[in-house]
Write a protein that holds these residues in place. Sequence first.
Motif, short mmCIF file in Angstrom:
data_model
loop_
_atom_site.label_atom_id
_atom_site.label_comp_id
_atom_site.label_asym_id
_atom_site.label_seq_id
_atom_site.Cartn_x
_atom_site.Cartn_y
_atom_site.Cartn_z
N PHE A 101 -9.52 -1.78 -1.70
CA PHE A 101 -8.46 -2.43 -2.46
C PHE A 101 -8.48 -3.93 -2.22
CE2 PHE A 101 -4.18 -4.26 -2.33
CZ PHE A 101 -3.77 -4.06 -3.65
N PHE A 102 -8.61 -4.33 -0.94
CA PHE A 102 -8.61 -5.76 -0.62
C PHE A 102 -9.97 -6.39 -0.92
CE2 PHE A 102 -4.94 -4.43 1.85
CZ PHE A 102 -4.03 -5.45 1.53
N LYS A 103 -11.01 -5.66 -0.61
CA LYS A 103 -12.37 -6.18 -0.79
C LYS A 103 -12.62 -6.55 -2.25
CE LYS A 103 -16.73 -6.67 0.64
NZ LYS A 103 -17.12 -7.70 1.61
N ASN A 104 -12.01 -5.80 -3.18
CA ASN A 104 -12.25 -6.01 -4.60
C ASN A 104 -11.42 -7.14 -5.21
OD1 ASN A 104 -14.21 -4.08 -4.83
ND2 ASN A 104 -12.76 -2.44 -5.36
N LYS A 105 -10.51 -7.72 -4.42
CA LYS A 105 -9.70 -8.83 -4.95
C LYS A 105 -10.57 -10.08 -5.07
CE LYS A 105 -5.59 -6.89 -5.01
NZ LYS A 105 -5.08 -6.53 -6.33
N GLU B 294 -2.89 -3.41 10.06
CA GLU B 294 -3.08 -4.84 9.87
C GLU B 294 -4.32 -5.06 9.01
OE1 GLU B 294 -2.80 -3.81 13.37
OE2 GLU B 294 -0.65 -3.93 13.00
N VAL B 295 -4.23 -6.09 8.14
CA VAL B 295 -5.37 -6.43 7.30
C VAL B 295 -5.71 -7.90 7.55
CG1 VAL B 295 -6.17 -6.68 4.92
CG2 VAL B 295 -4.71 -4.75 5.54
N GLU C 116 1.96 -10.30 -3.22
CA GLU C 116 1.66 -9.45 -4.36
C GLU C 116 0.79 -8.26 -3.92
OE1 GLU C 116 -1.14 -10.07 -8.16
OE2 GLU C 116 0.11 -11.83 -7.66
N ALA C 117 -0.23 -8.55 -3.09
CA ALA C 117 -1.13 -7.51 -2.60
C ALA C 117 -0.37 -6.50 -1.75
CB ALA C 117 -2.26 -8.12 -1.80
N TYR C 118 0.59 -6.97 -0.95
CA TYR C 118 1.39 -6.09 -0.10
C TYR C 118 2.12 -5.06 -0.94
CZ TYR C 118 5.16 -4.50 2.93
OH TYR C 118 6.03 -3.72 3.63
N LYS C 119 2.74 -5.54 -2.03
CA LYS C 119 3.47 -4.60 -2.89
C LYS C 119 2.53 -3.59 -3.53
CE LYS C 119 7.32 -7.60 -4.00
NZ LYS C 119 7.48 -8.87 -4.77
N GLU C 120 1.36 -4.09 -3.94
CA GLU C 120 0.41 -3.20 -4.62
C GLU C 120 -0.18 -2.15 -3.69
OE1 GLU C 120 -2.69 -4.97 -7.03
OE2 GLU C 120 -1.26 -6.54 -7.62
N VAL C 121 -0.55 -2.58 -2.47
CA VAL C 121 -1.24 -1.66 -1.57
C VAL C 121 -0.33 -0.49 -1.20
CG1 VAL C 121 -0.68 -2.71 0.67
CG2 VAL C 121 -2.85 -1.51 0.37
N TRP D 1 2.12 7.09 -0.86
CA TRP D 1 3.40 6.95 -0.16
C TRP D 1 3.21 6.87 1.35
CZ3 TRP D 1 4.59 10.70 3.35
CH2 TRP D 1 3.92 11.92 3.22
N LYS D 2 2.04 7.29 1.83
CA LYS D 2 1.80 7.26 3.28
C LYS D 2 1.52 5.85 3.77
CE LYS D 2 -1.28 10.74 3.29
NZ LYS D 2 -0.92 11.56 2.13
N VAL D 3 1.06 4.94 2.87
CA VAL D 3 0.83 3.55 3.27
C VAL D 3 2.19 2.89 3.37
CG1 VAL D 3 -0.33 1.41 2.71
CG2 VAL D 3 -1.31 3.59 1.97
N HIS D 4 2.69 2.72 4.58
CA HIS D 4 4.07 2.29 4.71
C HIS D 4 4.21 0.83 5.10
CE1 HIS D 4 8.28 2.34 5.30
NE2 HIS D 4 8.19 2.13 6.60
N ASP D 5 3.53 0.40 6.12
CA ASP D 5 3.75 -0.95 6.61
C ASP D 5 2.41 -1.61 6.91
OD1 ASP D 5 4.43 -3.27 8.06
OD2 ASP D 5 6.35 -2.35 8.62
N ILE D 6 2.07 -2.65 6.15
CA ILE D 6 0.79 -3.33 6.32
C ILE D 6 1.07 -4.82 6.53
CG2 ILE D 6 -1.36 -3.99 5.15
CD1 ILE D 6 -1.38 -1.06 5.63
N THR D 7 0.51 -5.37 7.59
CA THR D 7 0.63 -6.81 7.83
C THR D 7 -0.66 -7.47 7.38
OG1 THR D 7 1.90 -6.24 9.78
CG2 THR D 7 1.16 -8.52 9.59
#
Lengths: 329, 227
Positions: free
Chosen positions: A260-264, A284-285, A305-310, A315-321
């Motif tokens: 998801f991030f790599k493709n941005k 963490e990313v 924006e990426a935080y909201k999308e990821v 639903w299991k992806v809950h908290d990403i820094t």
Amino acid sequence: MGEERDKGKFINTESHELPPAQKEILAKGKKLEWITIFYLVTVIVSIYFVLGSSQAMKAAFLEDVLSIVPSVLFLIAYFFYDRRTPDHRYLYGLHKVFSVAFLLGSFALLGIGLFSFYDSSIALLKREHPTIGNIYIFGYSVWLGWVMILALLWSFIPAMILGRKKLPIAKKLHNKILFTDANTQKADWMTAGAAIIGIIGIGFGLWWADSVMAILISLSIMKDGFTRTKGAITDIIEQIPTKIDKDDEKHPLDFQIYWFFKNKDWVKDVRIRLRENGAVFFGEVFIIPSDPGMHADHLIDKIEEAYKEVRKIDWKVHDITIQPVKAFK
Amino acid sequence: MKTLWFICVVIATQCWSCNYPQDPDHTLDKIKNQTIRVGISESPGLTIVDDDQPSGTEVELIKGYAQTINSQIEWIEGSQELIVELLKEHEVDVAIGGYSKQTAFKKHIGLTRPYKTERIKVGATDKSKIPDEIEGKEIVVEKASHALVAVVKHKGIPIWKDRVIQTDGLVAGSEEDLISQGLFVSEYNLGTVEHVIAIPKGENGLLKSIENYILREWEKKEIKESL
């Protein structure tokens, strides 16, 4: 104490909301657990009254007593989880109550196996011949073995149905304690089945059939308990998220998040770190932006924006820094 | 699946035939129409071992049972401990002599259902003399008896007598004995003794055969006699 002082100083993780479909599944799971507890109590009482001196019956009885543990743990865990949303004291929420319940539940399963193995081996080594008497109903003598088998059938068929119903629910909710519980029911009905064979064997004068069956049961429970306990410990020391039914296989979400991030287009390279907090993932990313001269404001917008999308991936992806860096160490 | 059904049918037909459950050591097969080796220990009232022929309630019971399976009896006399050792080694087939369901040997031997349950009660010449509890009260009991144990357990003060005799005070003993002496007895029990026959552990076929005798013949006989 110190709550005033703490106000405004911390930022806690958002409270977690299950999607409506999962909420429904969860309600079903809870209902099944209440049914399980009620059912197991009836099994324990009926087996207690016909226990006798059979080794396999004793193993089945202990198994049933201890198999209440995971169901009770599941409900207790939910009780605490529901009562407390993330706040300035529990910044990461109470997701890990499920990890703790999972550990205790698997340990109970391991304990059942170890005890039953020890007890049955001793009985076999001592060459204990189980004595099973008769009861008299309206002048007819009935061998108590048949009554035992009747009680064991009650511990066999409903357990099989309950276990099969819980398994898919546990998988959909990524709830490992519920999964352990479903497996405990499997141990229940297997124990009952083996005990039935053991008692029929006694009737044919094969005194050892009973202990041998009990040992076989205990080996299978021990193996299950061991893998599960190991899985619970590795979850608590935060190994990478794993599949609910295979502790040595990585959960596919790590792959999805990475790509998801790599493709941005604003990302040159990315590294991630993930851990399981109960049923949800935290992580963490680290990102190297493709344009080193990118304006800070612009970068922050992109990150938010990426935080909201990821989080919408699952639903299991809950908290990403998300942390921008110049290079990876 | 077909083999599973086959196994079920085999098991079911086996079980419906009379010889289920079977003995791991085939005791019943060995004693039927042959000789039954009976271990006997002295226990007043139940077994009396004289020079030739033993007598007593339990001796009668075993004689009756041996008749039903058409066997001769060979008596082997010894202390309970010795007889239990012989049972464990399958050197005797059945043992009598005061075994109860609560026997200290119960881990090592198999026990039948009680052929008789003795209720230990408090007796007195007058109903109003019987106390609600016996704690701290003097009670006459036979010196070597289960009644003595029950009195001590209930914190009564036992007064030993070789045989229980008529007194104005309180007496403890089995319900039958007290009533036969014309005494009034308490509603409550101080204890119960469930008299059983001992067999080798796990000989479930023999167990069923003896229990059937106790239920079908012995208990009916007992009732007839008491009438």
